[in-house]
Write a protein that holds these residues in place. Structure first.
Motif, mmCIF file in Angstrom:
data_model
loop_
_atom_site.group_PDB
_atom_site.id
_atom_site.type_symbol
_atom_site.label_atom_id
_atom_site.label_comp_id
_atom_site.label_asym_id
_atom_site.label_seq_id
_atom_site.Cartn_x
_atom_site.Cartn_y
_atom_site.Cartn_z
ATOM 1 N N VAL A 98 0.847 -1.193 0.000
ATOM 2 C CA VAL A 98 0.000 0.000 0.000
ATOM 3 C C VAL A 98 0.881 1.241 0.000
ATOM 4 C CG1 VAL A 98 -1.792 -1.239 1.266
ATOM 5 C CG2 VAL A 98 -0.152 0.160 2.519
ATOM 6 N N SER A 99 0.287 2.373 -0.349
ATOM 7 C CA SER A 99 1.032 3.630 -0.351
ATOM 8 C C SER A 99 1.243 4.120 1.071
ATOM 9 C CB SER A 99 0.285 4.693 -1.160
ATOM 10 O OG SER A 99 -0.915 5.047 -0.509
ATOM 11 N N GLU A 100 2.262 4.946 1.264
ATOM 12 C CA GLU A 100 2.563 5.449 2.609
ATOM 13 C C GLU A 100 1.466 6.366 3.143
ATOM 14 O OE1 GLU A 100 5.946 8.177 2.749
ATOM 15 O OE2 GLU A 100 5.946 8.212 0.556
ATOM 16 N N SER A 101 0.611 6.885 2.250
ATOM 17 C CA SER A 101 -0.454 7.799 2.673
ATOM 18 C C SER A 101 -1.730 7.070 3.095
ATOM 19 C CB SER A 101 -0.784 8.774 1.543
ATOM 20 O OG SER A 101 -1.259 8.063 0.406
ATOM 21 N N ALA A 102 -1.773 5.747 2.921
ATOM 22 C CA ALA A 102 -2.973 4.988 3.274
ATOM 23 C C ALA A 102 -3.230 5.084 4.776
ATOM 24 C CB ALA A 102 -2.814 3.532 2.861
ATOM 25 N N SER A 103 -4.454 5.425 5.151
ATOM 26 C CA SER A 103 -4.782 5.629 6.567
ATOM 27 C C SER A 103 -4.918 4.304 7.305
ATOM 28 C CB SER A 103 -6.094 6.408 6.689
ATOM 29 O OG SER A 103 -7.179 5.606 6.244
ATOM 30 N N ASN A 104 -4.658 4.334 8.605
ATOM 31 C CA ASN A 104 -4.811 3.138 9.434
ATOM 32 C C ASN A 104 -6.252 2.635 9.422
ATOM 33 O OD1 ASN A 104 -2.129 3.044 10.282
ATOM 34 N ND2 ASN A 104 -2.499 4.447 11.984
ATOM 35 N N GLU A 105 -7.201 3.569 9.428
ATOM 36 C CA GLU A 105 -8.615 3.201 9.430
ATOM 37 C C GLU A 105 -8.970 2.408 8.176
ATOM 38 O OE1 GLU A 105 -12.276 2.802 11.100
ATOM 39 O OE2 GLU A 105 -10.518 3.737 12.004
ATOM 40 N N LYS A 106 -8.459 2.856 7.034
ATOM 41 C CA LYS A 106 -8.757 2.199 5.765
ATOM 42 C C LYS A 106 -8.136 0.806 5.700
ATOM 43 C CE LYS A 106 -8.980 3.368 0.857
ATOM 44 N NZ LYS A 106 -8.584 4.347 -0.173
ATOM 45 N N LEU A 107 -6.988 0.654 6.319
ATOM 46 C CA LEU A 107 -6.263 -0.611 6.234
ATOM 47 C C LEU A 107 -6.756 -1.656 7.233
ATOM 48 C CD1 LEU A 107 -2.622 0.650 5.653
ATOM 49 C CD2 LEU A 107 -4.307 -0.100 3.970
ATOM 50 N N LYS A 108 -7.614 -1.256 8.175
ATOM 51 C CA LYS A 108 -8.165 -2.230 9.114
ATOM 52 C C LYS A 108 -8.941 -3.323 8.388
ATOM 53 C CE LYS A 108 -8.633 0.584 13.322
ATOM 54 N NZ LYS A 108 -9.599 1.245 14.229
ATOM 55 N N ALA A 109 -9.696 -2.906 7.372
ATOM 56 C CA ALA A 109 -10.514 -3.861 6.624
ATOM 57 C C ALA A 109 -9.676 -4.757 5.726
ATOM 58 C CB ALA A 109 -11.541 -3.109 5.768
ATOM 59 N N VAL A 110 -8.378 -4.468 5.622
ATOM 60 C CA VAL A 110 -7.466 -5.291 4.835
ATOM 61 C C VAL A 110 -6.702 -6.240 5.757
ATOM 62 C CG1 VAL A 110 -5.480 -5.291 3.298
ATOM 63 C CG2 VAL A 110 -7.218 -3.499 3.092
ATOM 64 N N SER A 111 -6.112 -5.698 6.817
ATOM 65 C CA SER A 111 -5.262 -6.491 7.703
ATOM 66 C C SER A 111 -6.046 -7.496 8.534
ATOM 67 C CB SER A 111 -4.466 -5.560 8.627
ATOM 68 O OG SER A 111 -5.334 -4.765 9.418
ATOM 69 N N VAL A 112 -7.356 -7.279 8.696
ATOM 70 C CA VAL A 112 -8.164 -8.168 9.533
ATOM 71 C C VAL A 112 -8.143 -9.610 9.026
ATOM 72 C CG1 VAL A 112 -10.338 -7.782 8.280
ATOM 73 C CG2 VAL A 112 -10.401 -8.381 10.710
ATOM 74 N N TYR A 113 -7.923 -9.811 7.725
ATOM 75 C CA TYR A 113 -7.920 -11.157 7.155
ATOM 76 C C TYR A 113 -6.606 -11.899 7.400
ATOM 77 C CZ TYR A 113 -12.039 -9.459 4.652
ATOM 78 O OH TYR A 113 -13.269 -8.931 4.340
ATOM 79 N N GLY A 114 -5.587 -11.181 7.902
ATOM 80 C CA GLY A 114 -4.344 -11.845 8.249
ATOM 81 C C GLY A 114 -3.207 -11.665 7.270
ATOM 82 N N GLY A 115 -3.397 -10.892 6.220
ATOM 83 C CA GLY A 115 -2.336 -10.674 5.251
ATOM 84 C C GLY A 115 -1.232 -9.778 5.800
ATOM 85 N N ASP A 116 -0.070 -9.830 5.170
ATOM 86 C CA ASP A 116 1.074 -8.996 5.545
ATOM 87 C C ASP A 116 0.952 -7.663 4.801
ATOM 88 O OD1 ASP A 116 3.497 -8.020 6.402
ATOM 89 O OD2 ASP A 116 4.715 -9.331 5.131
#
Length: 380
Positions: free
Chosen positions: A138-156
């Motif tokens: 992901v880009s360095e500007s991606a917000s933590n809130e937006k990435l919650k829905a991505v990291s929840v599945y367990g990906g790196d």
């Protein structure tokens, strides 16, 4: 699995992702007709370049085609292909599933993608489902809130500092050397998965126009390929007019189309609320441009105000979509006003993703407060 470049025509037997001329490649149809089955993967079995791993399906595809009241206002028969009901809320799941089916069969242990939104969530979810490791760049500007829905599945999930535009190409190069199969925006299996949208539409209606929100160009290529293969197989008689829709604040394909250019150019300083389609230099841009000219199709750019109004109208029909998904409705209004559609034409607009991922951009309705003792008056 014969692959061909849609720009220069070079053919490949191996599973490459881009041609030597640096354009995307796509599969050639080498099979026959569909047979009756339960899912879109089964009904159109002969149209996929790899056997779908149905035991790992999350129920992607076979999304509803909803009749819309907005069409009555515009003098057309409008249908909405609701891709927001896919497992991770966007059309991306179709392509991800087919690409994962290939990755598993080919023996990959790790898959990856370059995305901060719908595709990142889709790849992360399906990698877990298939028992594969996932690298989400992901880009360095991606917000933590937006990435919650991505990291929840367990990906790196990896924030990458630097030119995000170069990341797409760097990921493919490093993926080859590290044994990571990157499922980026116009991966050939991803494009194949999107054909299912065209197949499902054709099962229910014979559209005159299909409106497609367009970013990297993978979705447009997939829907186009689906209709073209149906025609070549004799399953439909005519191709609909496909309309690539972009936001005015980031419209490299529409700009090149309007100016009569053969190749797209980077769109500097993009700015639009439709961030899901705000790709300043789409990797399939030239391939989309070629299709638009070859079949005399259309490209329409719409303003942020037009997008907001279309999003509001869709919400009034019970469909809350992200701004990018509403661009098709905004474009339809423009086409009608400019006399580019016929009275009573059958139109399908693809709703690409849910508004639940863009809540910060949504304008809600009025919310009132009421004491319990005054509830009767409030209800009146």
């Amino acid at each position: 699995m014969r692959l061909k470049c849609p720009i220069c025509g070079r053919e490949y037997d191996g599973p490459v992702q881009r041609c030597e001329c640096n354009e995307p490649v796509e599969f050639e149809l080498l099979r026959g007709e569909p047979y009756i089955g339960k899912t879109v993967w089964e009904r159109f079995y002969d149209f996929w370049p790899v056997e779908p791993a149905l035991e790992f399906s999350l129920g992607e595809g076979d999304t509803p085609l909803v009749k819309s009241k907005i069409g009555g206002e515009l003098g057309v028969r409008l249908y909405l292909k609701n891709e927001t009901v896919n497992p991770t809320w966007s059309f991306k799941d179709r392509g991800t599933f087919l690409a994962m089916s290939y990755a598993l069969k080919a023996g990959y242990k790790t898959v990856g993608t370059v995305s901060t939104g719908n595709m990142a969530a889709s790849v992360s979810a399906y990698a877990s489902r298939f028992g594969l490791n996932a690298k989400i760049l992901v880009s360095e500007s991606a917000s933590n809130e937006k990435l919650k829905a991505v990291s929840v599945y367990g990906g790196d999930v990896i924030r990458v500092k630097g030119d995000y535009g170069r990341l797409y190409f760097e990921s493919l190069k490093l993926g080859e050397s590290l044994g990571i199969y990157f499922v980026n925006s116009d991966n050939p299996f991803r494009v194949e998965g999107y054909k299912g949208i065209a197949f499902e539409i054709a099962e229910e209606v014979t559209p005159d126009y299909v409106l497609i929100p367009t970013s990297s160009g993978g979705l447009f290529r997939g829907v186009a390929k689906g209709f073209i293969e149906l025609k070549e197989s004799g399953l439909i008689e005519e191709l609909p007019t496909l309309v690539a829709v972009q936001a005015e604040g980031c419209s490299p394909i529409c700009r090149a189309f309007k100016e009569g250019k053969e190749k797209i150019e980077r769109f500097e300083r993009p700015k639009t609320i439709a961030k899901a389609i705000a790709n300043p230099y789409p990797p399939s841009g030239n391939a989309v441009l070629k299709l638009l000219r070859e079949f005399d199709w259309l490209c329409v750019a719409v303003s942020d105000n037009e997008i907001r109004e279309a999003q509001r109208k869709l919400a009034r029909e019970g469909l809350f979509v992200q701004p990018a998904s509403a661009t098709g409705i905004a474009a339809l209004r423009k086409l009608v006003e400019n006399g580019r559609t016929e009275e009573g034409a059958k139109v399908v607009s693809i709703l690409t993703g849910s508004g639940l991922r863009t809540l910060s951009q949504a304008k809600g309705g009025t919310i009132r407060e009421c004491p319990l003792e005054s509830l009767e008056n409030c209800l009146r």
